[in-house]
Design a protein around this motif. Structure first.
Motif, PDB file in Angstrom:
ATOM      1  N   ARG A 161       0.869  -1.169   0.000  1.00  0.00           N
ATOM      2  CA  ARG A 161       0.000   0.000   0.000  1.00  0.00           C
ATOM      3  C   ARG A 161       0.910   1.225   0.000  1.00  0.00           C
ATOM      4  NH1 ARG A 161      -2.809  -3.883  -0.582  1.00  0.00           N
ATOM      5  NH2 ARG A 161      -4.647  -4.492   0.653  1.00  0.00           N
ATOM      6  N   ARG A 162       0.332   2.386  -0.310  1.00  0.00           N
ATOM      7  CA  ARG A 162       1.066   3.628  -0.205  1.00  0.00           C
ATOM      8  C   ARG A 162       0.117   4.716   0.256  1.00  0.00           C
ATOM      9  NH1 ARG A 162       2.623   7.038  -5.242  1.00  0.00           N
ATOM     10  NH2 ARG A 162       2.361   8.532  -3.534  1.00  0.00           N
ATOM     11  N   SER A 163       0.677   5.845   0.632  1.00  0.00           N
ATOM     12  CA  SER A 163      -0.121   6.982   1.036  1.00  0.00           C
ATOM     13  C   SER A 163       0.021   8.082  -0.013  1.00  0.00           C
ATOM     14  CB  SER A 163       0.338   7.487   2.407  1.00  0.00           C
ATOM     15  OG  SER A 163      -0.543   8.464   2.900  1.00  0.00           O
ATOM     16  N   TYR A 164      -0.894   9.056   0.026  1.00  0.00           N
ATOM     17  CA  TYR A 164      -0.910  10.121  -0.961  1.00  0.00           C
ATOM     18  C   TYR A 164      -1.003  11.470  -0.254  1.00  0.00           C
ATOM     19  CZ  TYR A 164      -1.890   6.385  -4.285  1.00  0.00           C
ATOM     20  OH  TYR A 164      -1.816   5.236  -5.028  1.00  0.00           O
ATOM     21  N   GLY A 165      -0.673  12.517  -0.998  1.00  0.00           N
ATOM     22  CA  GLY A 165      -0.812  13.862  -0.473  1.00  0.00           C
ATOM     23  C   GLY A 165       0.139  14.138   0.677  1.00  0.00           C
ATOM     24  N   PRO A 166      -0.229  15.068   1.566  1.00  0.00           N
ATOM     25  CA  PRO A 166       0.653  15.446   2.674  1.00  0.00           C
ATOM     26  C   PRO A 166       1.034  14.279   3.574  1.00  0.00           C
ATOM     27  CG  PRO A 166      -1.133  17.031   2.429  1.00  0.00           C
ATOM     28  CD  PRO A 166      -1.464  15.883   1.515  1.00  0.00           C
ATOM     29  N   ALA A 168       1.922  11.392   2.849  1.00  0.00           N
ATOM     30  CA  ALA A 168       3.042  10.606   2.325  1.00  0.00           C
ATOM     31  C   ALA A 168       4.371  11.024   2.948  1.00  0.00           C
ATOM     32  CB  ALA A 168       3.109  10.743   0.801  1.00  0.00           C
ATOM     33  N   ALA A 169       4.472  12.274   3.362  1.00  0.00           N
ATOM     34  CA  ALA A 169       5.728  12.771   3.918  1.00  0.00           C
ATOM     35  C   ALA A 169       6.080  12.115   5.242  1.00  0.00           C
ATOM     36  CB  ALA A 169       5.658  14.285   4.085  1.00  0.00           C
ATOM     37  N   THR A 170       5.080  11.583   5.936  1.00  0.00           N
ATOM     38  CA  THR A 170       5.326  10.987   7.251  1.00  0.00           C
ATOM     39  C   THR A 170       4.967   9.506   7.305  1.00  0.00           C
ATOM     40  OG1 THR A 170       3.132  11.739   7.972  1.00  0.00           O
ATOM     41  CG2 THR A 170       5.004  13.181   8.456  1.00  0.00           C
ATOM     42  N   THR A 171       4.660   8.914   6.162  1.00  0.00           N
ATOM     43  CA  THR A 171       4.234   7.511   6.116  1.00  0.00           C
ATOM     44  C   THR A 171       5.259   6.679   5.353  1.00  0.00           C
ATOM     45  OG1 THR A 171       1.914   8.214   6.079  1.00  0.00           O
ATOM     46  CG2 THR A 171       2.383   5.937   5.452  1.00  0.00           C
ATOM     47  N   SER A 172       5.752   5.627   5.984  1.00  0.00           N
ATOM     48  CA  SER A 172       6.681   4.713   5.313  1.00  0.00           C
ATOM     49  C   SER A 172       5.910   3.586   4.657  1.00  0.00           C
ATOM     50  CB  SER A 172       7.687   4.134   6.319  1.00  0.00           C
ATOM     51  OG  SER A 172       8.566   5.139   6.799  1.00  0.00           O
ATOM     52  N   TRP A 173       6.405   3.123   3.514  1.00  0.00           N
ATOM     53  CA  TRP A 173       5.785   1.980   2.858  1.00  0.00           C
ATOM     54  C   TRP A 173       6.802   1.179   2.081  1.00  0.00           C
ATOM     55  CZ3 TRP A 173       3.858   6.800   0.585  1.00  0.00           C
ATOM     56  CH2 TRP A 173       4.371   7.083  -0.682  1.00  0.00           C
ATOM     57  N   VAL A 174       6.450  -0.096   1.879  1.00  0.00           N
ATOM     58  CA  VAL A 174       7.182  -0.993   0.983  1.00  0.00           C
ATOM     59  C   VAL A 174       6.131  -1.677   0.128  1.00  0.00           C
ATOM     60  CG1 VAL A 174       8.717  -2.973   0.774  1.00  0.00           C
ATOM     61  CG2 VAL A 174       9.026  -1.356   2.667  1.00  0.00           C
ATOM     62  N   ARG A 175       6.248  -1.558  -1.185  1.00  0.00           N
ATOM     63  CA  ARG A 175       5.215  -2.081  -2.075  1.00  0.00           C
ATOM     64  C   ARG A 175       5.823  -2.503  -3.392  1.00  0.00           C
ATOM     65  NH1 ARG A 175       3.831   1.903  -6.013  1.00  0.00           N
ATOM     66  NH2 ARG A 175       1.782   1.016  -6.367  1.00  0.00           N
ATOM     67  N   THR A 176       5.088  -3.368  -4.099  1.00  0.00           N
ATOM     68  CA  THR A 176       5.422  -3.653  -5.481  1.00  0.00           C
ATOM     69  C   THR A 176       5.039  -2.451  -6.334  1.00  0.00           C
ATOM     70  OG1 THR A 176       5.028  -6.007  -5.165  1.00  0.00           O
ATOM     71  CG2 THR A 176       4.978  -5.198  -7.424  1.00  0.00           C
ATOM     72  N   ASP A 177       5.890  -2.101  -7.269  1.00  0.00           N
ATOM     73  CA  ASP A 177       5.592  -1.020  -8.200  1.00  0.00           C
ATOM     74  C   ASP A 177       4.660  -1.573  -9.282  1.00  0.00           C
ATOM     75  OD1 ASP A 177       5.486   1.071  -9.958  1.00  0.00           O
ATOM     76  OD2 ASP A 177       7.654   1.394 -10.063  1.00  0.00           O
ATOM     77  N   HIS A 178       3.369  -1.665  -8.935  1.00  0.00           N
ATOM     78  CA  HIS A 178       2.399  -2.272  -9.849  1.00  0.00           C
ATOM     79  C   HIS A 178       2.219  -1.451 -11.130  1.00  0.00           C
ATOM     80  CE1 HIS A 178       1.376  -5.284  -6.924  1.00  0.00           C
ATOM     81  NE2 HIS A 178       1.048  -4.373  -6.032  1.00  0.00           N
TER      82      HIS A 178
END
Length: 354
Positions: A161-166, A168-178
């Motif tokens: 999963r990923r986050s969007y907008g503001p 995203a600056a404070t959210t870490s993620w690891v995801r497949t680049d779908h």
């Protein structure tokens, strides 16, 4: 969710943020506006919150919540207990969890798992249950965007999963680049001479949205003609796969004169073949198929060309990223997008002549 559980979650969010909004709580808890307002009334009567227009705030006399305690990596060589919130009945995440366990080395007692049934209001409750059960950090694969991760009081990393907008600056993620994965499929088909490429997706999920976005980006970059986005719910009787659904899909493909099809996921690509799709189109002579995911693709006839997400690597990198945050909670957010591979098999071939 029981009222007592909702009240605990509302209070934890209020202590984390200083205030809560009714509209926000409706989305987070998955309950009605009336239920949220009733909960806030009860908490206000108990003196735990003060109601304001559109929400509630902590009383002036309330003590701030103590900061979360994180294990000191120098004090003990043992790894912390990690929680993981994953979707229900998803074979996809089984291999992601295998990657998590590989890093933790001692699965028993080191990894706690909670399983969500894709109800966004349930995710927060389950994640907090992991923390209450001893998880010192949590990996999250939620239904929707996460607005409540900070309320857990422990380090968190999004997985697939990923986050969007503001945020995203404070959210870490690891995801497949779908998005890149879908682009690999489109470019492979384009190199085989296909220009009329359609896409099928099971439904609206975080992964399908990324796959569809990547498909459209690649199609636009290659100046391909506009083709149908076929969603499972477009087919009568869905989610069953049978003659009726195969006929409806075949009709849409014939109407668009498609010569190739990207299918998310390979479970559905396999269902197509098992339910008579090859009797409507010869694969790959009349239509080429690329499956998105690679769990069953090598086991079909014809064997399916497939985009293969690096599931175990995602699980491993997610744990390593989370452990880094446990060691240094003040570290900046980390965004890790891992590229998938395209594995070419028998289901794709040169485009038929117009």
């Amino acid at each position: 969710m029981l009222a007592a559980r909702r009240h605990a979650l509302i209070l934890r969010l209020a202590r984390e943020r200083g205030s809560v909004q009714v509209a926000e709580l409706v989305g987070i808890l998955g309950v009605s506006d009336v239920t949220v307002r009733r909960d806030l009334d009860q908490l206000a009567k108990a003196g735990q919150l003060e109601k304001v227009h559109g929400g509630a705030v902590l009383p002036a006399s309330a003590e701030p919540e103590a900061p979360a305690r994180h294990p000191d990596p120098d004090a003990d060589t043992d790894l912390p207990v990690i929680g993981a919130l994953i979707p229900k009945s998803s074979y996809y995440f089984n291999r992601v969890v295998d990657g998590m366990r590989r890093v933790l080395r001692e699965p028993e007692g080191r990894l706690l798992v909670a399983v969500s049934d894709y109800q966004s209001g349930q995710d927060l409750s389950l994640a907090m249950g992991l923390v209450d059960s001893g998880a010192q950090a949590v990996l999250l694969a939620p239904t929707d965007e996460v607005e409540w991760a900070g309320a857990l009081g422990v380090p968190t990393v999004l997985v697939e999963r990923r986050s969007y907008g503001p945020a995203a600056a404070t959210t870490s993620w690891v995801r497949t680049d779908h998005e890149t994965g879908a682009g690999l499929a489109v470019r492979h088909l384009h190199e085989l001479g296909h220009r009329r490429i359609a896409v099928f997706a099971r439904g609206e999920t975080p992964t399908s949205r990324s796959v569809l976005s990547g498909f459209e980006q690649a199609a636009a970059a290659l100046a391909l003609p506009e083709m149908p986005r076929i969603i499972g719910t477009d087919l009568a009787g869905w989610p069953m796969w049978g003659a009726e659904q195969i006929d409806a899909l075949a009709e849409k493909l014939r109407e668009s004169d498609a010569t190739a099809l990207l299918v998310h996921s390979d479970e559905d690509a396999l269902a197509l073949l098992q339910n008579g799709f090859a009797s409507r189109f010869a694969v790959p002579r009349e239509i080429s198929i690329v499956a998105y995911d690679d769990e069953f693709s090598a086991l079909t006839r014809p064997a399916l060309t497939a985009v293969s997400p690096p599931k175990e690597s995602v699980g491993e990198l997610a744990v390593r990223t989370l452990l880094d945050l446990v060691r240094d909670p003040a570290a900046p957010a980390r965004h890790v997008d891992v590229s998938p591979r395209l594995i070419v098999r028998e289901s794709t071939g040169v485009a038929r002549s117009a």
